[in-house]
Scaffold this motif. Sequence first.
Motif, PDB file in Angstrom:
ATOM      1  N   HIS A   1       0.792  -1.106  -0.088  1.00  0.00           N
ATOM      2  CA  HIS A   1       0.545  -0.010   0.037  1.00  0.00           C
ATOM      3  C   HIS A   1       0.911   1.302  -0.254  1.00  0.00           C
ATOM      4  O   HIS A   1       0.872   2.468   0.774  1.00  0.00           O
ATOM      5  N   GLY A   2       2.026   1.401  -0.810  1.00  0.00           N
ATOM      6  CA  GLY A   2       3.002   2.606  -0.473  1.00  0.00           C
ATOM      7  C   GLY A   2       4.044   2.584   0.282  1.00  0.00           C
ATOM      8  O   GLY A   2       4.683   3.646   0.365  1.00  0.00           O
ATOM      9  N   ARG A   3       3.815   1.127   1.286  1.00  0.00           N
ATOM     10  CA  ARG A   3       4.114   1.944   2.555  1.00  0.00           C
ATOM     11  C   ARG A   3       5.934   0.227   2.919  1.00  0.00           C
ATOM     12  O   ARG A   3       4.989  -0.313   2.813  1.00  0.00           O
ATOM     13  N   PRO A   4       6.585   0.806   3.715  1.00  0.00           N
ATOM     14  CA  PRO A   4       7.563   0.124   4.288  1.00  0.00           C
ATOM     15  C   PRO A   4       7.139  -1.252   5.019  1.00  0.00           C
ATOM     16  O   PRO A   4       6.357  -0.438   6.458  1.00  0.00           O
ATOM     17  N   THR A   5       6.378  -2.313   5.052  1.00  0.00           N
ATOM     18  CA  THR A   5       6.295  -3.212   6.223  1.00  0.00           C
ATOM     19  C   THR A   5       7.538  -4.545   6.633  1.00  0.00           C
ATOM     20  O   THR A   5       7.972  -4.079   5.664  1.00  0.00           O
ATOM     21  N   PHE A   6       6.916  -4.509   7.871  1.00  0.00           N
ATOM     22  CA  PHE A   6       8.820  -5.689   7.758  1.00  0.00           C
ATOM     23  C   PHE A   6       7.258  -6.536   8.465  1.00  0.00           C
ATOM     24  O   PHE A   6       6.010  -6.383  10.014  1.00  0.00           O
ATOM     25  N   SER A   7       7.644  -8.201   8.581  1.00  0.00           N
ATOM     26  CA  SER A   7       6.875  -9.009   7.930  1.00  0.00           C
ATOM     27  C   SER A   7       7.773 -10.524   8.439  1.00  0.00           C
ATOM     28  O   SER A   7       9.332 -10.559   8.477  1.00  0.00           O
ATOM     29  N   ALA A   8       7.650 -10.980   9.315  1.00  0.00           N
ATOM     30  CA  ALA A   8       8.048 -12.169  10.284  1.00  0.00           C
ATOM     31  C   ALA A   8       7.468 -13.603  10.124  1.00  0.00           C
ATOM     32  O   ALA A   8       7.816 -14.111  11.272  1.00  0.00           O
ATOM     33  N   PRO A   9       6.585 -14.042   9.925  1.00  0.00           N
ATOM     34  CA  PRO A   9       6.209 -13.660   8.363  1.00  0.00           C
ATOM     35  C   PRO A   9       4.860 -12.942   8.375  1.00  0.00           C
ATOM     36  O   PRO A   9       4.468 -12.049   7.322  1.00  0.00           O
ATOM     37  N   LYS A  10       3.834 -12.684   9.449  1.00  0.00           N
ATOM     38  CA  LYS A  10       3.097 -12.042   9.563  1.00  0.00           C
ATOM     39  C   LYS A  10       3.454 -10.731  10.043  1.00  0.00           C
ATOM     40  O   LYS A  10       4.396 -10.274  10.654  1.00  0.00           O
ATOM     41  N   MET A  11       2.657  -9.067   9.098  1.00  0.00           N
ATOM     42  CA  MET A  11       2.829  -8.041   9.302  1.00  0.00           C
ATOM     43  C   MET A  11       3.149  -7.988  11.375  1.00  0.00           C
ATOM     44  O   MET A  11       2.755  -7.959  11.593  1.00  0.00           O
ATOM     45  N   PHE A  12       5.247  -6.962  11.950  1.00  0.00           N
ATOM     46  CA  PHE A  12       4.606  -6.555  12.692  1.00  0.00           C
ATOM     47  C   PHE A  12       4.564  -4.980  12.589  1.00  0.00           C
ATOM     48  O   PHE A  12       4.659  -4.361  13.921  1.00  0.00           O
TER      49      PHE A  12
END
Length: 134
Positions: free
Chosen positions: A33-44
Amino acid sequence: MPHPIMFGDDDMGLAELRRIALALPEAVEKISHGRPTFSAPKMFAVYGGSSKVGQANGDMVRFPYSVLLKIDESERRALEQDPRFFFPMYLGPFGWLGLNFEAAQVNWDEVGELVDASYRLQAPRRLIRELDAR
């Protein structure tokens, strides 16, 4: 149609957030959605957000220099009272809060603790065991 990119690599706090988030076991960054997201594997964690809460006319307020995090219910009430935090659109109803980096001097140790706590709420148990073994 893809979302437009809503950040720059030199944005306030993004490098620090990347350093914290990507140090966690199997954490990856992707653009969603145009933003950096961090996951492992679910977004945190998500860099940047918006809110409509408290807007009488329904206008959206953008917090481009912020982090969205999953918050444990035991911590939620206290953090909601802190003016640096906001109720993010879309994720807020699912237990997430945003921390506005522009609201005050950022304490990166605190951000690290919040990211760690969010990771622990979202990551599989095997990754939490790996983190604890470090």
